[in-house]
Design a protein around this motif. Structure first.
Motif, PDB file in Angstrom:
ATOM      1  N   THR A 150       8.746 -25.067  -2.220  1.00  0.00           N
ATOM      2  CA  THR A 150       8.556 -23.622  -2.097  1.00  0.00           C
ATOM      3  C   THR A 150       7.199 -23.339  -1.478  1.00  0.00           C
ATOM      4  O   THR A 150       6.167 -23.793  -2.002  1.00  0.00           O
ATOM      5  CB  THR A 150       8.652 -22.931  -3.463  1.00  0.00           C
ATOM      6  OG1 THR A 150       9.967 -23.109  -3.994  1.00  0.00           O
ATOM      7  CG2 THR A 150       8.366 -21.437  -3.340  1.00  0.00           C
ATOM      8  N   VAL A 151       7.216 -22.607  -0.362  1.00  0.00           N
ATOM      9  CA  VAL A 151       5.998 -22.209   0.331  1.00  0.00           C
ATOM     10  C   VAL A 151       5.849 -20.700   0.204  1.00  0.00           C
ATOM     11  O   VAL A 151       6.754 -19.946   0.557  1.00  0.00           O
ATOM     12  CB  VAL A 151       6.047 -22.602   1.822  1.00  0.00           C
ATOM     13  CG1 VAL A 151       4.819 -22.073   2.558  1.00  0.00           C
ATOM     14  CG2 VAL A 151       6.148 -24.115   1.970  1.00  0.00           C
ATOM     15  N   ALA A 156       2.478 -11.731   4.909  1.00  0.00           N
ATOM     16  CA  ALA A 156       3.600 -12.404   5.555  1.00  0.00           C
ATOM     17  C   ALA A 156       4.124 -11.686   6.791  1.00  0.00           C
ATOM     18  O   ALA A 156       4.851 -12.290   7.585  1.00  0.00           O
ATOM     19  CB  ALA A 156       4.739 -12.592   4.553  1.00  0.00           C
ATOM     20  N   GLY A 165       5.632 -18.716   7.448  1.00  0.00           N
ATOM     21  CA  GLY A 165       6.905 -18.717   6.740  1.00  0.00           C
ATOM     22  C   GLY A 165       8.057 -19.243   7.586  1.00  0.00           C
ATOM     23  O   GLY A 165       8.926 -19.967   7.095  1.00  0.00           O
ATOM     24  N   GLN A 166       8.058 -18.894   8.870  1.00  0.00           N
ATOM     25  CA  GLN A 166       9.139 -19.366   9.741  1.00  0.00           C
ATOM     26  C   GLN A 166       9.049 -20.871   9.980  1.00  0.00           C
ATOM     27  O   GLN A 166      10.076 -21.556  10.024  1.00  0.00           O
ATOM     28  CB  GLN A 166       9.099 -18.606  11.064  1.00  0.00           C
ATOM     29  CG  GLN A 166       9.475 -17.137  10.925  1.00  0.00           C
ATOM     30  CD  GLN A 166       9.444 -16.424  12.266  1.00  0.00           C
ATOM     31  OE1 GLN A 166      10.423 -16.385  12.998  1.00  0.00           O
ATOM     32  NE2 GLN A 166       8.294 -15.845  12.592  1.00  0.00           N
ATOM     33  N   ALA A 168       7.771 -22.955   7.849  1.00  0.00           N
ATOM     34  CA  ALA A 168       8.195 -23.536   6.572  1.00  0.00           C
ATOM     35  C   ALA A 168       9.718 -23.625   6.497  1.00  0.00           C
ATOM     36  O   ALA A 168      10.271 -24.644   6.040  1.00  0.00           O
ATOM     37  CB  ALA A 168       7.649 -22.700   5.412  1.00  0.00           C
ATOM     38  N   LYS A 169      10.406 -22.608   6.969  1.00  0.00           N
ATOM     39  CA  LYS A 169      11.870 -22.633   6.980  1.00  0.00           C
ATOM     40  C   LYS A 169      12.381 -23.726   7.905  1.00  0.00           C
ATOM     41  O   LYS A 169      13.335 -24.446   7.575  1.00  0.00           O
ATOM     42  CB  LYS A 169      12.413 -21.272   7.415  1.00  0.00           C
ATOM     43  CG  LYS A 169      12.262 -20.163   6.398  1.00  0.00           C
ATOM     44  CD  LYS A 169      13.058 -20.440   5.116  1.00  0.00           C
ATOM     45  CE  LYS A 169      14.554 -20.449   5.359  1.00  0.00           C
ATOM     46  NZ  LYS A 169      15.289 -20.716   4.076  1.00  0.00           N
ATOM     47  N   CYS A 173      11.971 -25.726   3.893  1.00  0.00           N
ATOM     48  CA  CYS A 173      11.406 -25.214   2.640  1.00  0.00           C
ATOM     49  C   CYS A 173      11.998 -23.855   2.269  1.00  0.00           C
ATOM     50  O   CYS A 173      12.593 -23.172   3.102  1.00  0.00           O
ATOM     51  CB  CYS A 173       9.895 -25.065   2.773  1.00  0.00           C
ATOM     52  SG  CYS A 173       9.019 -26.598   3.111  1.00  0.00           S
ATOM     53  N   ARG A 174      11.783 -23.467   1.025  1.00  0.00           N
ATOM     54  CA  ARG A 174      12.030 -22.094   0.597  1.00  0.00           C
ATOM     55  C   ARG A 174      10.778 -21.307   0.938  1.00  0.00           C
ATOM     56  O   ARG A 174       9.666 -21.672   0.535  1.00  0.00           O
ATOM     57  CB  ARG A 174      12.305 -22.037  -0.906  1.00  0.00           C
ATOM     58  CG  ARG A 174      12.466 -20.604  -1.458  1.00  0.00           C
ATOM     59  CD  ARG A 174      12.873 -20.608  -2.921  1.00  0.00           C
ATOM     60  NE  ARG A 174      12.940 -19.253  -3.458  1.00  0.00           N
ATOM     61  CZ  ARG A 174      13.961 -18.411  -3.287  1.00  0.00           C
ATOM     62  NH1 ARG A 174      15.011 -18.797  -2.577  1.00  0.00           N
ATOM     63  NH2 ARG A 174      13.943 -17.192  -3.799  1.00  0.00           N
ATOM     64  N   ALA A 175      10.931 -20.242   1.697  1.00  0.00           N
ATOM     65  CA  ALA A 175       9.783 -19.443   2.148  1.00  0.00           C
ATOM     66  C   ALA A 175       9.779 -18.098   1.449  1.00  0.00           C
ATOM     67  O   ALA A 175      10.750 -17.329   1.535  1.00  0.00           O
ATOM     68  CB  ALA A 175       9.828 -19.240   3.657  1.00  0.00           C
ATOM     69  N   PHE A 194      12.809 -15.190   5.959  1.00  0.00           N
ATOM     70  CA  PHE A 194      12.262 -15.679   4.690  1.00  0.00           C
ATOM     71  C   PHE A 194      13.338 -15.550   3.603  1.00  0.00           C
ATOM     72  O   PHE A 194      14.234 -14.695   3.687  1.00  0.00           O
ATOM     73  CB  PHE A 194      11.055 -14.852   4.265  1.00  0.00           C
ATOM     74  CG  PHE A 194       9.780 -15.126   5.001  1.00  0.00           C
ATOM     75  CD1 PHE A 194       8.592 -15.303   4.297  1.00  0.00           C
ATOM     76  CD2 PHE A 194       9.726 -15.174   6.390  1.00  0.00           C
ATOM     77  CE1 PHE A 194       7.383 -15.523   4.954  1.00  0.00           C
ATOM     78  CE2 PHE A 194       8.537 -15.391   7.056  1.00  0.00           C
ATOM     79  CZ  PHE A 194       7.352 -15.572   6.338  1.00  0.00           C
TER      80      PHE A 194
END
Length: 339
Positions: A150-151, A156, A165-166, A168-169, A173-175, A194
């Motif tokens: 989880t990030v 954001a 966040g993008q 991370a996806k 990951c869960r953003a 997200f």
């Protein structure tokens, strides 16, 4: 050249707290003449970024402050209007450090030529420029996200946070984002993809964030500080990584916040959870620019990564736009269209 003067914004006095209009002065000066191996540039796009608040103060920092009477510093996308070099010609578009002004003369070695056919040139100040490189390198080098983790990222909907966040996806990951207001939160989820976004203005931020992060937080990309960080701290997992990119909630502060000293709680968490906090400046990772440009450009072409720009017109509106930026009024990368 139709214009006969160069309008520029200089620092008139050092702000104490929130920057005011009176701390700046819009003045006119002669358009400079380029020397040998120099170019005269006309500013097209001016970048406004939170770090500029620190340059207005004379305290110790990683960069020298702007001096009283000097033009406010900034990166720009500019057009060559006169050249005394064989490497650039009138009409070429370049990335440079012209600052808050309409014209600028500089050595050709200090500019980077842009290809307007590759991407909109404004992106050289945003998603494909310093904010994008900040997000990419800070997350991947310090955050070290792993699939399934989880990030969480503050601010954001901003120029850096939206990219964090993008990416991370893309990394699996869960953003989870934190932004100011329902409209920004909806954009972060519906447009940027997200998994969740919480409104930092809500009185329920702490329980809402806990619900959005049922497995805790493995990476927290810090752009804000203050109450947002206080909501994040209890949810950090053992061995969580915290890239510290910005602390915009405190940039205008003139004193420490009221209330109990949170330092013992923070330091106990650092110890018992073995947390990694690391501040960074984008120039720390300048050597990774080619990798960043290749990957992020590819993600944009593939539709995996989106961006948004918030544009105001005219050098005379730069100060008010910057004031709004520090209050979170911008929606996306903040730019001034100068010409």
């Amino acid at each position: 050249m139709a214009e006969s003067v160069n309008r520029r914004v200089v620092l008139a006095s050092r702000p104490k707290g929130e920057p005011l209009q009176e701390n700046f002065r819009l003045e006119s000066s002669p358009i400079p003449a380029p020397g040998e191996d120099q170019v005269l540039l006309k500013t097209v796009w001016l970048s406004l970024d939170p770090y500029m608040r620190g340059r207005m103060s004379d305290g110790p920092s990683y960069a020298a402050p702007v001096q009283i009477g000097e033009v406010m510093g900034a990166r720009t996308v500019s057009e060559v209007v006169e050249s005394k070099s064989d490497t650039l010609k009138p009409g070429d578009v370049v990335l440079c450090d012209a600052g808050w002004q309409e014209y600028y003369a500089t050595d050709v070695k200090k500019v980077q030529k842009l290809d307007p056919s590759a991407a909109p040139v404004s992106t050289a100040l945003g998603v494909l420029g310093m904010p994008g490189l900040t997000a990419y390198t800070g997350l991947l080098n310090i955050g070290q996200p792993k699939a399934g983790e989880t990030v969480v990222v503050a601010a954001a909907a901003g120029a850096v946070g939206a990219i964090v966040g993008q990416v991370a996806k893309i990394w699996g990951c869960r953003a989870v984002g934190i932004a100011g207001g329902a409209e920004k939160c909806a954009y972060v989820v519906n447009d940027l993809g997200f998994d969740a976004c919480l409104d930092h203005k809500s009185e329920n931020l702490t329980p809402d964030l806990k619900a959005a992060c049922p497995k805790g937080i493995d990476v927290y990309f810090e752009n804000v500080g203050g109450k947002v960080f206080e909501a994040v701290l209890p949810l950090l997992n053992p061995f969580a990584r915290i890239p510290v990119c910005g602390l915009i909630s405190a940039y205008n502060a003139t004193a420490l916040p009221a209330g109990p000293d949170q330092t013992p709680i923070l330091m106990r968490s650092v110890l018992t959870k073995r947390l990694t906090f690391r501040g960074f400046i984008v120039s720390d990772y300048a050597s990774q620019y080619p990798d960043f440009l290749r990957e992020v450009s590819g993600w944009i072409r593939e539709g995996k990564l989106k961006y948004r720009e918030d544009v105001v017109d005219g050098i005379e509106n730069a100060v008010s736009a910057f004031q709004g930026l520090l209050k979170g009024k911008n929606f996306g990368k903040m730019l001034v269209r100068v010409s």
